[in-house]
Write a protein that holds these residues in place. Structure first.
Motif, PDB file in Angstrom:
ATOM      1  N   MET A   1       0.862  -1.201   0.000  1.00  0.00           N
ATOM      2  CA  MET A   1       0.000   0.000   0.000  1.00  0.00           C
ATOM      3  C   MET A   1       0.886   1.234   0.000  1.00  0.00           C
ATOM      4  O   MET A   1       1.555   1.514   0.995  1.00  0.00           O
ATOM      5  CB  MET A   1      -0.962  -0.025   1.204  1.00  0.00           C
ATOM      6  CG  MET A   1      -0.369  -0.478   2.518  1.00  0.00           C
ATOM      7  SD  MET A   1      -1.613  -0.839   3.791  1.00  0.00           S
ATOM      8  CE  MET A   1      -2.182   0.797   4.236  1.00  0.00           C
TER       9      MET A   1
ATOM     10  N   ARG B   1      -3.181  -4.231  -1.359  1.00  0.00           N
ATOM     11  CA  ARG B   1      -4.281  -4.219  -0.364  1.00  0.00           C
ATOM     12  C   ARG B   1      -5.640  -4.070  -1.054  1.00  0.00           C
ATOM     13  O   ARG B   1      -6.508  -4.906  -0.870  1.00  0.00           O
ATOM     14  CB  ARG B   1      -4.068  -3.081   0.628  1.00  0.00           C
ATOM     15  CG  ARG B   1      -5.197  -2.977   1.582  1.00  0.00           C
ATOM     16  CD  ARG B   1      -4.946  -2.120   2.775  1.00  0.00           C
ATOM     17  NE  ARG B   1      -5.698  -2.759   3.840  1.00  0.00           N
ATOM     18  CZ  ARG B   1      -5.201  -3.218   4.966  1.00  0.00           C
ATOM     19  NH1 ARG B   1      -3.942  -3.043   5.245  1.00  0.00           N
ATOM     20  NH2 ARG B   1      -5.961  -3.854   5.828  1.00  0.00           N
TER      21      ARG B   1
ATOM     22  N   SER C   1      -5.554   1.877  -2.118  1.00  0.00           N
ATOM     23  CA  SER C   1      -4.277   1.987  -1.382  1.00  0.00           C
ATOM     24  C   SER C   1      -3.064   1.886  -2.280  1.00  0.00           C
ATOM     25  O   SER C   1      -1.947   1.914  -1.768  1.00  0.00           O
ATOM     26  CB  SER C   1      -4.116   0.877  -0.346  1.00  0.00           C
ATOM     27  OG  SER C   1      -5.249   0.692   0.399  1.00  0.00           O
ATOM     28  N   CYS C   2      -3.266   1.704  -3.591  1.00  0.00           N
ATOM     29  CA  CYS C   2      -2.114   1.420  -4.453  1.00  0.00           C
ATOM     30  C   CYS C   2      -2.097   2.369  -5.654  1.00  0.00           C
ATOM     31  O   CYS C   2      -3.118   2.553  -6.321  1.00  0.00           O
ATOM     32  CB  CYS C   2      -2.172  -0.017  -4.976  1.00  0.00           C
ATOM     33  SG  CYS C   2      -2.156  -1.257  -3.675  1.00  0.00           S
TER      34      CYS C   2
END
Ligand code: GUN
Ligand code: FE
Length: 451
Positions: free
Chosen positions: A171, A213, A217-218
């Motif tokens: 993340m 995640r 989050s990425c």
């Protein structure tokens, strides 16, 4: 006439076996003799009446056969296709807000604590032992962003003999927390280190799983990189998808060039036949089509879906679209680490959908039994090794004794049939009824304490 003289039979069990096949949700095999070879694989499953001829053919002593009691049966070990090992410590609390706020307020701060290896070791030992005792022979784990603690989870699963996929969480944005975030470079480098070190351990039953995640989050660059790592190393992939409507909306804003949430993962080569995505409550028909085409699967996590008020996945619709599906506890969004609870909540959700639409084809307990065992193995692309009692597969099994006293009622009242005993166990039993657990032929419960 030993045409099997090269096979060394290590154990033979006689009694009732219940399992699923690809064609039949529940097959009950009464008075069978099942042989396990020295590698933990099922060598034969034949009629118990043939014990004398079988003992000659396979070269085992009839006196060494383990006989199940009248109220006992073997069933395949259960497969938890989605569990956060790092959230076990607060399971059963903190279920008072929706997903995105829950992550920020409770989850990320707790996961940050796994920087401390002593803390991680304690929690992860609890998780592995407890899930094994609950009958989870295969677990697909999220750990945390911390490489060394994630490696420790792999080691602990190996030590206790659980079949496991273990993911170091990635993340690189939106963690909201200074003490729980990684940069793009850290995430890339540490994922490579994690995979390399875990594979070098050569644990026979533990594999790394590439773990973005979830899309919020990425960064796109991180997703790209993770897709590449997975492809180059033929690895499993896990993440979350379409759990809540708010999250779906957020993903639309963050990835305006993608046509759907599923398209985000697909564009980054993260949808493969070794991908398992948790939840999927709000997927469109088109998205499910992409799942089917790529062979990616869904981890249905009904306790979490209800506890965080995320949604109700229509499992019947997913199965009709021929998308692979297994069950997950999703601790701690789901408060229970028991797959029996996942079975019950799957049935309850299906019944809730039936209340909303009386035409709805409710899932049967036999179907849900299959989802908890063979379905989970298929969802994790492990069904060549495990999931039912087919010759050649590993012996992953639970010895269930329905006469053990415990739980809210006595399971046996007047000599019930195996099918009734299985249904009662699934609805009303608990770990006290699981008297032994086997993974790859090895008895892992009761635990053998190390000297
Ligand atoms: N989506 C992203 N992270 C998580 C998590 O830890 N739990 C659940 N239920 N959903 C998530
Ligand atoms: Fe989850």
């Amino acid at each position: 006439c030993s045409n099997n003289s090269l096979v060394n039979i290590a154990h033979v069990y006689r009694g009732t076996f219940v399992h699923s096949t690809y064609n039949t949700a529940l097959e009950i095999l009464e008075d069978r003799l099942l042989g396990v070879d020295a590698d933990g694989k099922i060598a034969f499953i034949e009629s118990g009446r043939e014990v004398d001829s079988l003992s000659q053919k396979w070269g085992f002593e009839a006196s060494a056969v383990t006989h199940l009691g009248q109220h006992e049966f073997f069933m395949p070990g259960m497969v938890d296709t989605h569990i956060h090992a790092s959230q076990y410590s607060f399971a059963g609390t903190a279920l008072d807000m929706p997903l995105l706020q829950w992550l920020k307020k409770y989850t990320f701060p707790e996961e940050a604590r796994f920087k401390d290896l002593g803390f991680a070791s304690n929690v992860y030992t609890h998780v592995v032992k407890r899930t094994l005792r609950n009958g989870t022979t295969t677990a697909c784990y999220f750990a945390t962003i911390h490489t060394d603690a994630s490696l420790l989870l792999g080691q602990i699963a190996n030590d206790f003999g659980q079949r496991a996929l273990v993911g170091k969480v990635c993340m690189d944005r939106n963690s909201f927390l200074r003490e729980y975030k990684e940069t793009l470079e850290e995430s890339q480098q540490e994922t490579t280190r994690f995979i390399g070190e875990l594979l070098r351990k050569r644990y026979p039953l533990v594999r790394p799983v590439v773990t973005p995640r979830f899309a919020p989050s990425c960064s796109a660059m991180l997703l790209d990189h993770l897709g590449e790592i997975a492809q180059n190393n033929h690895l499993h992939i896990q993440s979350h998808i379409s759990e809540t409507k708010e999250e779906v909306k957020l993903v639309k804003e963050l990835f305006p060039d993608c046509s759907s949430y599923t398209d985000v993962y697909h564009k980054h080569n993260l949808l493969t036949d070794k991908t398992v995505m948790a939840h999927g409550c709000h997927l469109t028909d088109e998205e499910l089509k992409l799942f089917r085409e790529t062979g990616a699967s869904i981890a249905h996590c009904p306790n979490s879906n209800i506890s965080l008020c995320s949604g109700m996945l229509d499992v019947r619709r997913v199965l009709n679209k021929e998308v692979k599906l297994g069950l997950g506890t999703d601790v701690a969004g789901g408060y229970s680490p028991s797959m029996l609870d996942a079975v019950r909540k799957t049935l309850a959700t299906s019944k809730a959908l039936t209340i909303l639409n009386p035409e709805y084809q409710t899932l049967t307990f036999e179907e849900v039994f299959r989802l908890a065992t063979l379905g989970g193995s298929q969802a994790l692309s492990l069904d060549e090794q495990t999931g039912n009692f087919e010759v050649g597969k590993d012996f992953d099994a639970l010895r269930v004794n329905t006469s053990v006293v415990g739980g809210p009622i006595d399971l046996i009242i007047h000599g019930e049939e195996p099918k009734v005993l299985l249904e009662k166990f699934l609805n009303l039993g608990d770990d006290r009824n699981i008297v032994e657990v086997y993974v790859a032929g090895r008895r892992v419960v009761p635990f053998v304490e190390k000297p």
